[in-house]
Design an enzyme around this catalytic site. Structure first.
Site, PDB file in Angstrom:
ATOM      1  N   LYS A 231      46.759  65.106  34.355  1.00 20.59           N
ATOM      2  CA  LYS A 231      47.464  63.929  33.844  1.00 20.59           C
ATOM      3  C   LYS A 231      48.726  64.288  33.049  1.00 20.59           C
ATOM      4  O   LYS A 231      48.942  65.457  32.696  1.00 20.59           O
ATOM      5  CB  LYS A 231      46.499  63.122  32.979  1.00 20.59           C
ATOM      6  CG  LYS A 231      45.304  62.556  33.758  1.00 20.59           C
ATOM      7  CD  LYS A 231      44.480  61.630  32.873  1.00 20.59           C
ATOM      8  CE  LYS A 231      43.310  61.040  33.628  1.00 20.59           C
ATOM      9  NZ  LYS A 231      42.582  60.049  32.807  1.00 20.59           N
TER      10      LYS A 231
ATOM     11  N   GLU B 151      40.400  57.993  47.202  1.00 20.28           N
ATOM     12  CA  GLU B 151      41.409  58.566  46.292  1.00 20.28           C
ATOM     13  C   GLU B 151      42.233  59.644  46.985  1.00 20.28           C
ATOM     14  O   GLU B 151      43.456  59.695  46.844  1.00 20.28           O
ATOM     15  CB  GLU B 151      40.716  59.115  45.040  1.00 20.28           C
ATOM     16  CG  GLU B 151      40.125  58.011  44.172  1.00 20.28           C
ATOM     17  CD  GLU B 151      39.409  58.499  42.916  1.00 20.28           C
ATOM     18  OE1 GLU B 151      39.011  57.641  42.111  1.00 20.28           O
ATOM     19  OE2 GLU B 151      39.248  59.722  42.731  1.00 20.28           O
TER      20      GLU B 151
ATOM     21  N   TYR C  81      43.813  52.776  39.868  1.00 25.93           N
ATOM     22  CA  TYR C  81      42.875  52.359  38.824  1.00 25.93           C
ATOM     23  C   TYR C  81      42.480  50.880  38.954  1.00 25.93           C
ATOM     24  O   TYR C  81      42.059  50.273  37.972  1.00 25.93           O
ATOM     25  CB  TYR C  81      43.471  52.633  37.446  1.00 25.93           C
ATOM     26  CG  TYR C  81      43.377  54.103  37.040  1.00 25.93           C
ATOM     27  CD1 TYR C  81      42.149  54.736  36.909  1.00 25.93           C
ATOM     28  CD2 TYR C  81      44.527  54.842  36.768  1.00 25.93           C
ATOM     29  CE1 TYR C  81      42.051  56.067  36.531  1.00 25.93           C
ATOM     30  CE2 TYR C  81      44.442  56.190  36.378  1.00 25.93           C
ATOM     31  CZ  TYR C  81      43.194  56.780  36.267  1.00 25.93           C
ATOM     32  OH  TYR C  81      43.092  58.096  35.880  1.00 25.93           O
TER      33      TYR C  81
END
Ligand code: CMP
Length: 139
Positions: A10, A127, A50
């Site tokens: 991230k 994903e 998300y």
């Protein structure tokens, strides 16, 4: 069983130049990085990725955080890769993460928790497909 999982290093990790350090933990655990690229996530990407958290109070903050700086998206392969990666990531909240886990070592907070990993085979498939065409995954 050999399987694949999806991983994100991230913004809080890339900003602190931790890509190599985190990859070292991943590889030491026996997981193989079979695809990897550094990208700037678009708002559309983050909102789609998300989407399951859309109604949560932290959704806006999550999208802001994930689009604030580059991320490294990866496909990891190995025996029980999904569970193994979740084990070495540690708990979502770094305050609860076990010693030696990536989040215990590097995460700043629950919102800036350095890494994401898929939670189940179906999610991993979706994903991975959002960011990597088959030709970019070389096992
Ligand atoms: P991740 O595994 O990427 O999946 C969803 C993310 O939402 C999670 O890691 C956290 O970074 C973030 N998140 C979860 N709970 C909270 C919270 N209470 N406040 C802010 N962010 C959160």
């Amino acid at each position: 069983m050999t399987e694949r999982t999806f991983s994100i290093l991230k913004p809080d990790a890339t900003e602190r130049n931790l890509t190599g350090a985190i990859n070292a933990v991943i590889e030491k655990a026996g997981l193989r990085i079979v695809a990897q690229k550094r990208i700037k996530m678009s708002r559309t990407d983050a909102e789609q990725f998300y989407g399951v958290h859309k109604e949560r109070p932290f959704f806006g903050e999550l999208v802001e955080t994930m689009t604030s700086a580059p991320v490294v998206v990866q496909v990891l392969e190995g025996e029980g890769a999904i569970a193994k990666y979740r084990e070495i990531m540690g708990a979502t909240n770094p305050a609860q993460a076990a010693d030696g886990t990536i989040r215990k070592l590097y995460a700043k907070s629950i919102g800036e928790n350095s890494v994401h990993g898929s939670d189940a085979p179906e999610t991993a498939k979706v994903e991975i497909a959002q960011f990597f065409p088959d030709a970019e995954i070389v096992g």
